[in-house]
Write an enzyme that holds these catalytic residues in place. Structure first.
Site, PDB file in Angstrom:
ATOM      1  N   HIS A   1       0.345   5.179   6.987  1.00  0.00           N
ATOM      2  CA  HIS A   1       0.261   3.796   6.513  1.00  0.00           C
ATOM      3  C   HIS A   1       0.381   2.879   7.736  1.00  0.00           C
ATOM      4  O   HIS A   1       1.391   2.212   7.937  1.00  0.00           O
ATOM      5  CB  HIS A   1       1.394   3.545   5.513  1.00  0.00           C
ATOM      6  CG  HIS A   1       1.282   2.299   4.702  1.00  0.00           C
ATOM      7  ND1 HIS A   1       0.416   1.255   5.014  1.00  0.00           N
ATOM      8  CD2 HIS A   1       1.941   1.903   3.574  1.00  0.00           C
ATOM      9  CE1 HIS A   1       0.562   0.298   4.118  1.00  0.00           C
ATOM     10  NE2 HIS A   1       1.473   0.664   3.240  1.00  0.00           N
TER      11      HIS A   1
ATOM     12  N   ARG B   1      -6.703   1.737   0.048  1.00  0.00           N
ATOM     13  CA  ARG B   1      -5.560   2.614  -0.267  1.00  0.00           C
ATOM     14  C   ARG B   1      -6.055   3.676  -1.234  1.00  0.00           C
ATOM     15  O   ARG B   1      -6.778   3.363  -2.195  1.00  0.00           O
ATOM     16  CB  ARG B   1      -4.438   1.799  -0.901  1.00  0.00           C
ATOM     17  CG  ARG B   1      -3.367   2.682  -1.525  1.00  0.00           C
ATOM     18  CD  ARG B   1      -2.145   1.902  -1.919  1.00  0.00           C
ATOM     19  NE  ARG B   1      -1.429   1.436  -0.746  1.00  0.00           N
ATOM     20  CZ  ARG B   1      -0.227   0.860  -0.794  1.00  0.00           C
ATOM     21  NH1 ARG B   1       0.374   0.693  -1.960  1.00  0.00           N
ATOM     22  NH2 ARG B   1       0.371   0.472   0.298  1.00  0.00           N
TER      23      ARG B   1
ATOM     24  N   ARG C   1       2.685  -5.691  -2.124  1.00  0.00           N
ATOM     25  CA  ARG C   1       2.716  -6.297  -0.796  1.00  0.00           C
ATOM     26  C   ARG C   1       1.462  -6.037   0.038  1.00  0.00           C
ATOM     27  O   ARG C   1       0.912  -6.939   0.654  1.00  0.00           O
ATOM     28  CB  ARG C   1       3.921  -5.797   0.023  1.00  0.00           C
ATOM     29  CG  ARG C   1       5.175  -6.588  -0.183  1.00  0.00           C
ATOM     30  CD  ARG C   1       6.373  -5.674  -0.041  1.00  0.00           C
ATOM     31  NE  ARG C   1       6.315  -4.692  -1.110  1.00  0.00           N
ATOM     32  CZ  ARG C   1       6.895  -4.872  -2.297  1.00  0.00           C
ATOM     33  NH1 ARG C   1       7.599  -5.940  -2.523  1.00  0.00           N
ATOM     34  NH2 ARG C   1       6.765  -3.967  -3.256  1.00  0.00           N
ATOM     35  N   THR C   2       1.050  -4.784   0.081  1.00  0.00           N
ATOM     36  CA  THR C   2      -0.029  -4.461   1.023  1.00  0.00           C
ATOM     37  C   THR C   2      -1.320  -5.184   0.623  1.00  0.00           C
ATOM     38  O   THR C   2      -1.948  -5.857   1.435  1.00  0.00           O
ATOM     39  CB  THR C   2      -0.234  -2.941   1.115  1.00  0.00           C
ATOM     40  OG1 THR C   2       1.021  -2.357   1.449  1.00  0.00           O
ATOM     41  CG2 THR C   2      -1.252  -2.588   2.181  1.00  0.00           C
TER      42      THR C   2
ATOM     43  N   LYS D   1     -16.275   6.600 -12.954  1.00  0.00           N
ATOM     44  CA  LYS D   1     -17.506   7.276 -13.421  1.00  0.00           C
ATOM     45  C   LYS D   1     -17.816   8.496 -12.569  1.00  0.00           C
ATOM     46  O   LYS D   1     -18.837   9.148 -12.772  1.00  0.00           O
ATOM     47  CB  LYS D   1     -18.693   6.310 -13.326  1.00  0.00           C
ATOM     48  CG  LYS D   1     -18.579   5.066 -14.146  1.00  0.00           C
ATOM     49  CD  LYS D   1     -19.837   4.208 -13.894  1.00  0.00           C
ATOM     50  CE  LYS D   1     -19.758   2.872 -14.596  1.00  0.00           C
ATOM     51  NZ  LYS D   1     -20.840   1.981 -14.118  1.00  0.00           N
TER      52      LYS D   1
HETATM   53  C1  NCD Z   1       5.004   1.731   0.815  1.00  0.00           C
HETATM   54  C2  NCD Z   1       3.796   2.593   0.522  1.00  0.00           C
HETATM   55  O1  NCD Z   1       2.921   2.200  -0.250  1.00  0.00           O
HETATM   56  O2  NCD Z   1       3.750   3.668   1.100  1.00  0.00           O
HETATM   57  N1  NCD Z   1       4.881   0.448   0.271  1.00  0.00           N
HETATM   58  C3  NCD Z   1       4.268  -0.515   1.016  1.00  0.00           C
HETATM   59  O3  NCD Z   1       3.103  -0.433   1.336  1.00  0.00           O
HETATM   60  N2  NCD Z   1       5.002  -1.559   1.442  1.00  0.00           N
HETATM   61  C4  NCD Z   1       6.291   2.378   0.473  1.00  0.00           C
HETATM   62  C5  NCD Z   1       6.493   2.881  -0.922  1.00  0.00           C
HETATM   63  O4  NCD Z   1       5.628   2.736  -1.796  1.00  0.00           O
HETATM   64  O5  NCD Z   1       7.569   3.425  -1.154  1.00  0.00           O
END
Ligand code: NCD
Length: 307
Positions: free
Chosen positions: A132, A104, A54-55, A83
């Site tokens: 997040h 991320r 999703r993100t 590397k």
């Molecule tokens: C979450 C995350 O990555 O922290 N997912 C997301 O971004 N929608 C929650 C999760 O991974 O449980």
């Protein structure tokens, strides 16, 4: 870098800025065509050192929906991190190729290091078990649409409150609104870290209770925020296996819930919400997914200074 605004922690946005993002996100949702060229010629880079559906895709979809373009990688192994390149050097490089970066990383603080070394805005798309902020913006747009307010709400957080970064960020965001009460439901081993309890809830004077019993608190909740047990943050598989099914939400368990409850989940879901709950009108987690794209469109416009 000076004069470049990043988003690493949700509290870097004022309450007024959150309101404008929610307002802009809603306008885009109502009339996406009016925003289809706002980012013509701009490039978003997604640097994902950890898995995501999703993100990453909502960031890419957001930029494409604004007329911009995207590039990036979706696993550390396909980048020069494999590397041994540092985050600082990777970002110095990518900020020569893109106008904005979403990152991320499994290490807490990595997006902050990135922001300090970037020529362009960096958005924290999840750093380890820490924060997040764009999931929180998604959650806030969802709460706004489901409840019409951020004040006077009792929010239950259930599951992995220790490693769940979405929980930490949403608690920070909600701690600024009047009349908010927090109910923390988790196994003993996965309780909310004390730094969040003291520095966020304690400092803001937000009343909270901690319990292991979801059923007992269900009737009080306006919002139930379910979370996945974060397998990738555990030191051993045995602990994960013992704790993973601590809470499984089923239609039976919702019998004593309020008729206007909203059930949120950042997703991915593993086992913690039975699919039988999906048909319940109180299940808001797939509506929540949809909001994620529009609030990210609003955020990209804001950080790029586009009206
Ligand atoms: C979450 C995350 O990555 O922290 N997912 C997301 O971004 N929608 C929650 C999760 O991974 O449980």
């Amino acid at each position: 870098m000076e004069n470049v605004r990043s988003l690493i922690d949700i509290l870097e946005l004022s309450v007024e800025e959150i309101d404008s993002l929610v307002e802009l996100g809603t306008k885009i949702l109502d009339d996406p065509a009016a925003y289809a060229h706002k980012c013509d010629g701009k490039i978003l880079a997604t640097l994902f050192f950890e898995p995501s559906t999703r993100t990453r895709l909502s960031f890419e979809s957001a930029m494409l929906g604004l007329g911009g373009q995207v590039l990036g990688f979706s696993e550390a192994q396909s980048s020069s991190a494999a590397k041994g390149e540092s985050v600082a050097d990777t970002v110095r490089t990518v900020s020569c190729y893109a106008d904005i970066i979403a990152m991320r990383h499994p290490k807490e603080g990595a997006p902050l290091v990135a922001a300090m070394n970037s020529l362009v805005p960096v958005i924290n798309a999840g750093d380890g078990g820490h924060n997040h902020p764009t999931q929180t913006l998604t959650d806030l747009l969802t709460i706004h649409h489901e409840k019409g307010r951020f004040e006077d709400l009792t929010i239950g957080f259930c599951g992995d409150l220790k490693f769940g970064r979405t929980v930490h960020s949403l608690i920070s965001a909600m701690s600024r609104y009047k009349g908010v009460r927090v109910v923390l439901v988790s196994p003993e081993e996965l309780k909310l870290p004390s730094y969040v309890k003291q520095d966020v809830l304690g400092r803001a004077g937000i009343p909270y209770v901690q319990t292991t019993d979801l059923q007992a608190v269900m009737p009080e909740l306006d919002i139930l925020y379910m979370t996945r047990v974060q397998r990738e943050r555990f030191f051993n598989e045995e602990d994960y296996l013992r704790l993973k099914d601590s809470y499984i939400l089923t239609p039976e368990k919702l019998q004593n819930a309020r008729p206007d409850l909203s059930i949120l989940h950042p997703l991915p879901r593993v086992n913690e919400i039975s699919v039988a709950v999906d048909a319940d009108p109180r299940a808001a987690y797939f509506r929540q997914v949809r909001y994620g794209r529009f609030i990210r469109m609003a955020l990209i416009m804001m950080l790029l200074g586009i009206q």
